[in-house]
Scaffold this active site. Structure first.
Site, PDB file in Angstrom:
ATOM      1  N   GLU A  83       8.171   0.907  17.274  1.00 43.05           N
ATOM      2  CA  GLU A  83       9.586   1.221  17.078  1.00 43.05           C
ATOM      3  C   GLU A  83       9.766   2.737  17.036  1.00 43.05           C
ATOM      4  O   GLU A  83      10.752   3.245  16.538  1.00 43.05           O
ATOM      5  CB  GLU A  83      10.191   0.524  15.858  1.00 43.05           C
ATOM      6  CG  GLU A  83       9.297   0.345  14.676  1.00 43.05           C
ATOM      7  CD  GLU A  83       9.885  -0.553  13.602  1.00 43.05           C
ATOM      8  OE1 GLU A  83      11.081  -0.421  13.289  1.00 43.05           O
ATOM      9  OE2 GLU A  83       9.136  -1.366  13.048  1.00 43.05           O
ATOM     10  N   CYS A 120       9.178  -4.302  13.146  1.00 38.81           N
ATOM     11  CA  CYS A 120       7.754  -4.430  12.777  1.00 38.81           C
ATOM     12  C   CYS A 120       7.122  -5.732  13.246  1.00 38.81           C
ATOM     13  O   CYS A 120       5.898  -5.871  13.184  1.00 38.81           O
ATOM     14  CB  CYS A 120       7.596  -4.304  11.269  1.00 38.81           C
ATOM     15  SG  CYS A 120       8.397  -2.851  10.596  1.00 38.81           S
ATOM     16  N   HIS A 244       3.524  -8.778   6.187  1.00 38.68           N
ATOM     17  CA  HIS A 244       4.023  -7.452   6.560  1.00 38.68           C
ATOM     18  C   HIS A 244       4.187  -6.636   5.262  1.00 38.68           C
ATOM     19  O   HIS A 244       4.825  -7.108   4.313  1.00 38.68           O
ATOM     20  CB  HIS A 244       5.349  -7.558   7.299  1.00 38.68           C
ATOM     21  CG  HIS A 244       6.023  -6.230   7.473  1.00 38.68           C
ATOM     22  ND1 HIS A 244       5.410  -5.189   8.131  1.00 38.68           N
ATOM     23  CD2 HIS A 244       7.222  -5.759   7.046  1.00 38.68           C
ATOM     24  CE1 HIS A 244       6.207  -4.138   8.099  1.00 38.68           C
ATOM     25  NE2 HIS A 244       7.312  -4.455   7.458  1.00 38.68           N
TER      26      HIS A 244
HETATM   27  N1  CAA Z   1       7.650   3.130 -13.517  1.00 37.47           N
HETATM   28  C1  CAA Z   1       7.431   1.913 -12.953  1.00 37.47           C
HETATM   29  N2  CAA Z   1       8.204   1.416 -11.928  1.00 37.47           N
HETATM   30  C2  CAA Z   1       9.223   2.180 -11.489  1.00 37.47           C
HETATM   31  C3  CAA Z   1       9.506   3.457 -12.034  1.00 37.47           C
HETATM   32  C4  CAA Z   1       8.658   3.920 -13.102  1.00 37.47           C
HETATM   33  N3  CAA Z   1       8.856   5.114 -13.660  1.00 37.47           N
HETATM   34  N4  CAA Z   1      10.573   3.965 -11.382  1.00 37.47           N
HETATM   35  C5  CAA Z   1      10.951   3.039 -10.458  1.00 37.47           C
HETATM   36  N5  CAA Z   1      10.136   1.956 -10.519  1.00 37.47           N
HETATM   37  C6  CAA Z   1      10.164   0.754  -9.691  1.00 37.47           C
HETATM   38  C7  CAA Z   1      11.561   0.145  -9.574  1.00 37.47           C
HETATM   39  O1  CAA Z   1      11.873  -0.704 -10.653  1.00 37.47           O
HETATM   40  C8  CAA Z   1      11.417  -0.598  -8.246  1.00 37.47           C
HETATM   41  O2  CAA Z   1      10.718  -1.797  -8.442  1.00 37.47           O
HETATM   42  P1  CAA Z   1      11.489  -3.213  -8.373  1.00 37.47           P
HETATM   43  O3  CAA Z   1      12.184  -3.278  -7.052  1.00 37.47           O
HETATM   44  O4  CAA Z   1      10.422  -4.226  -8.510  1.00 37.47           O
HETATM   45  O5  CAA Z   1      12.466  -3.188  -9.509  1.00 37.47           O
HETATM   46  C9  CAA Z   1      10.491   0.307  -7.427  1.00 37.47           C
HETATM   47  O6  CAA Z   1       9.809   1.131  -8.372  1.00 37.47           O
HETATM   48  C10 CAA Z   1      11.212   1.220  -6.454  1.00 37.47           C
HETATM   49  O7  CAA Z   1      12.169   1.950  -7.174  1.00 37.47           O
HETATM   50  P2  CAA Z   1      13.685   2.046  -6.653  1.00 37.47           P
HETATM   51  O8  CAA Z   1      14.178   0.673  -6.257  1.00 37.47           O
HETATM   52  O9  CAA Z   1      14.476   2.812  -7.613  1.00 37.47           O
HETATM   53  O10 CAA Z   1      13.415   2.908  -5.346  1.00 37.47           O
HETATM   54  P3  CAA Z   1      14.445   3.427  -4.283  1.00 37.47           P
HETATM   55  O11 CAA Z   1      15.830   2.931  -4.560  1.00 37.47           O
HETATM   56  O12 CAA Z   1      14.268   4.899  -4.215  1.00 37.47           O
HETATM   57  O13 CAA Z   1      13.956   2.803  -2.911  1.00 37.47           O
HETATM   58  C11 CAA Z   1      13.404   1.176  -1.288  1.00 37.47           C
HETATM   59  C12 CAA Z   1      13.198   1.626  -2.741  1.00 37.47           C
HETATM   60  C13 CAA Z   1      14.845   0.631  -1.131  1.00 37.47           C
HETATM   61  C14 CAA Z   1      12.418   0.066  -0.963  1.00 37.47           C
HETATM   62  C15 CAA Z   1      13.210   2.402  -0.355  1.00 37.47           C
HETATM   63  O14 CAA Z   1      11.913   2.892  -0.462  1.00 37.47           O
HETATM   64  C16 CAA Z   1      13.515   2.115   1.102  1.00 37.47           C
HETATM   65  O15 CAA Z   1      14.663   2.169   1.545  1.00 37.47           O
HETATM   66  N6  CAA Z   1      12.462   1.825   1.919  1.00 37.47           N
HETATM   67  C17 CAA Z   1      12.600   1.592   3.345  1.00 37.47           C
HETATM   68  C18 CAA Z   1      13.072   0.192   3.652  1.00 37.47           C
HETATM   69  C19 CAA Z   1      11.983  -0.829   3.392  1.00 37.47           C
HETATM   70  O16 CAA Z   1      10.806  -0.572   3.409  1.00 37.47           O
HETATM   71  N7  CAA Z   1      12.416  -2.074   3.188  1.00 37.47           N
HETATM   72  C20 CAA Z   1      11.484  -3.172   3.000  1.00 37.47           C
HETATM   73  C21 CAA Z   1      11.983  -4.458   3.609  1.00 37.47           C
HETATM   74  S1  CAA Z   1      12.402  -4.168   5.328  1.00 37.47           S
HETATM   75  C22 CAA Z   1      10.896  -4.130   6.133  1.00 37.47           C
HETATM   76  O17 CAA Z   1       9.910  -4.596   5.623  1.00 37.47           O
HETATM   77  C23 CAA Z   1      10.846  -3.511   7.484  1.00 37.47           C
HETATM   78  C24 CAA Z   1      10.193  -2.185   7.419  1.00 37.47           C
HETATM   79  O18 CAA Z   1       8.964  -2.080   7.557  1.00 37.47           O
HETATM   80  C25 CAA Z   1      11.029  -1.017   7.169  1.00 37.47           C
END
Ligand code: CAA
Length: 445
Positions: A83, A120, A244
């Site tokens: 991609e 992916c 994945h």
């Molecule tokens: N101690 C322990 N855990 C902590 C923490 C701390 N101090 N601070 C945050 N966390 C945890 C949160 O609770 C969260 O876990 P849960 O979801 O289990 O509650 C995790 O760490 C991540 O924290 P946030 O949700 O606050 O993180 P974020 O909002 O900055 O972003 C995300 C998370 C949305 C996944 C972001 O990284 C993102 O957009 N990623 C790209 C999209 C992606 O990978 N999506 C996955 C499904 S799509 C797919 O699989 C296709 C692909 O390859 C892209």
């Protein structure tokens, strides 16, 4: 029926390393535990300035062909899943074939080449195409080369930046495979979704939170569809469950839902009843909200049981070892998970011949696919031949400022001139632009 599957695998990681808790988290003002505990990530692999999807894919394929003693004539098909393509017309497989022709006798002029796109899941789709081509008897005793290669970079300050990565997985699909045989049965969960996309742009537009839910929903549908064709499956039928892995925390969420689904109406649900009750059934509830709440409570309790923790530690956790240190490789990610799990069985000295893997692939946009793989007689030799540990160890450690520079160097909208961080050695490198705007490559001895 002829046995068809993956005969060999090689992995090439981007040669730079960004430490997430130590380097990235402080610069972003985040707690390191967000990465290590929440997302389950310790580091990302990054491409050096002379690396891209072609060099990484060609380097993985070169090593694979050399190790297996193959010539271009042995390959009837080259499919690249990515991609991160930079050319809207000429497929990446032609660039990679051109690279390989610099180092092997002969050419790939009679091999069918293509490029697969569905986020992916495209790497798995390419394996599927190769499987069908061999099964249809159109392969003339030749094997297919499938290469999943991506530079999974997000725009600076996008939440996805935490999950970046870069690397390639080359796989040889053949009859009587040495590594794993593929099941004929497969299940799909597919829907038109707007969770992650790149409409004429280099870095993705992502609805991160939604993408997590879409992953879970499509994966569930694929599991149900798989059972429709293969019959009911049991949690203990599978030695490993490579999924994945955009980040290990995502798989942690998916695994408990899959476990809940496949243990419903089984002796495992009966055995857990005294501890956490039975799974809520939709028909027992007057409204959806109450049902969802009860389901969520049951799932949390399930995750805390010893029975689940033991299953997770044995079936899922080993598939995440490599991902924790490289980040998301998009199309290559599920194939890295498979390698990671098999490598862990090899390290534990397990006799795994005949054991089965439940493989869950996913691509945003969105589609999940589930199939089963059976470990073959020569699997250990294939896994022992991998040099992924040495590659990971040899990566150059980036400071945050260097990370910013290398991100700019790979950004099409930046005009950054950045010195390379590592010295190429016996590998393909990007070698500038040709007269029609094509990217050029050469092999460095
Ligand atoms: N101690 C322990 N855990 C902590 C923490 C701390 N101090 N601070 C945050 N966390 C945890 C949160 O609770 C969260 O876990 P849960 O979801 O289990 O509650 C995790 O760490 C991540 O924290 P946030 O949700 O606050 O993180 P974020 O909002 O900055 O972003 C995300 C998370 C949305 C996944 C972001 O990284 C993102 O957009 N990623 C790209 C999209 C992606 O990978 N999506 C996955 C499904 S799509 C797919 O699989 C296709 C692909 O390859 C892209």
């Amino acid at each position: 029926m002829t046995s068809v599957g993956i005969d060999a695998i090689e992995i090439h990681t981007g040669k730079l390393r960004l430490d997430l808790p130590e380097t990235f988290a402080p610069a972003m003002g985040d707690a390191p535990e967000k990465y290590t505990k929440g997302l389950g990530l310790h580091a990302s692999s990054f491409p050096d300035t002379y690396e891209d999807i072609v060099t990484m894919g060609a380097n993985a394929a070169h090593r694979l062909m050399t190790r297996k003693g193959l010539e271009p004539d042995d390959i009837g098909r080259i499919d690249v899943a990515t991609e991160s393509a930079f050319d809207q017309s000429k497929p990446v497989s032609t660039y990679i074939a051109g690279c390989l022709e610099q180092v092997f006798e002969g050419d790939f002029h009679h091999a069918n080449k293509g490029e697969r796109k569905f986020a992916c899941v495209a790497g798995t789709q390419s394996i599927d195409d190769a499987y069908n081509w061999i099964r249809a008897g159109r392969h003339r005793d030749r094997a297919a080369l499938v290469i999943a290669t991506d530079t999974a970079l997000y725009a600076r300050d996008d939440p996805g930046e935490a999950t970046q990565g870069a690397g390639a997985v080359a796989m040889l699909i053949d009859e009587d495979p040495d590594l794993v045989e593929l099941s004929n049965e497969q299940g799909f969960g597919s829907a038109d979704e707007t969770d992650f996309l790149k409409p004429q742009q280099q870095f993705p537009s992502v609805d991160g939170k939604r993408s997590v839910n879409v992953y879970l929903a499509r994966m569930r549908e694929a599991l149900i569809d798989y059972q429709r064709v293969a019959g009911t499956i049991h949690a203990e039928d599978f030695r490993l469950g490579p999924f994945h892995t955009p980040f290990p925390g995502m798989v942690r969420k998916a695994a408990v839902l899959a476990y809940r689904h496949i243990t419903r109406d089984t002796e495992i649900e009966d055995e857990l009843e005294a501890e956490i009750g039975r799974q809520p059934r939709h028909e027992e509830f007057d409204d959806d909200e109450a049902y969802m709440e009860a389901l969520s409570e049951y799932t949390d309790a399930l995750q805390g049981t010893e029975r689940y923790k033991t299953w997770y530690a044995r079936t899922i956790d080993p598939t995440l070892d490599i991902s924790r240190h490289v980040g998301n490789w998009y199309t290559g990610s599920v194939h890295v998970a498979r390698v990671s799990g098999l490598k862990s069985l090899a390290e534990d000295g397990e006799d795994a011949v005949g054991e089965r893997l439940l493989v869950g692939s996913y691509g945003s946009g969105a589609q999940a696919e589930i199939h089963v793989e059976t470990i073959q007689e020569n699997w250990l030799e294939e896994i022992d031949a991998l040099n992924i540990d040495e590659q990971l160890e040899a990566r150059y450690e980036l400071t945050f400022e260097e990370y910013e520079d290398v991100h700019d160097a790979h950004n099409y909208d930046e005009d950054a001139v950045v010195e390379e961080f590592t010295v190429p050695d016996s590998e393909f490198v990007f070698d500038g632009w040709g007269r029609m705007g094509e990217r050029k490559y050469r092999f460095v001895e």
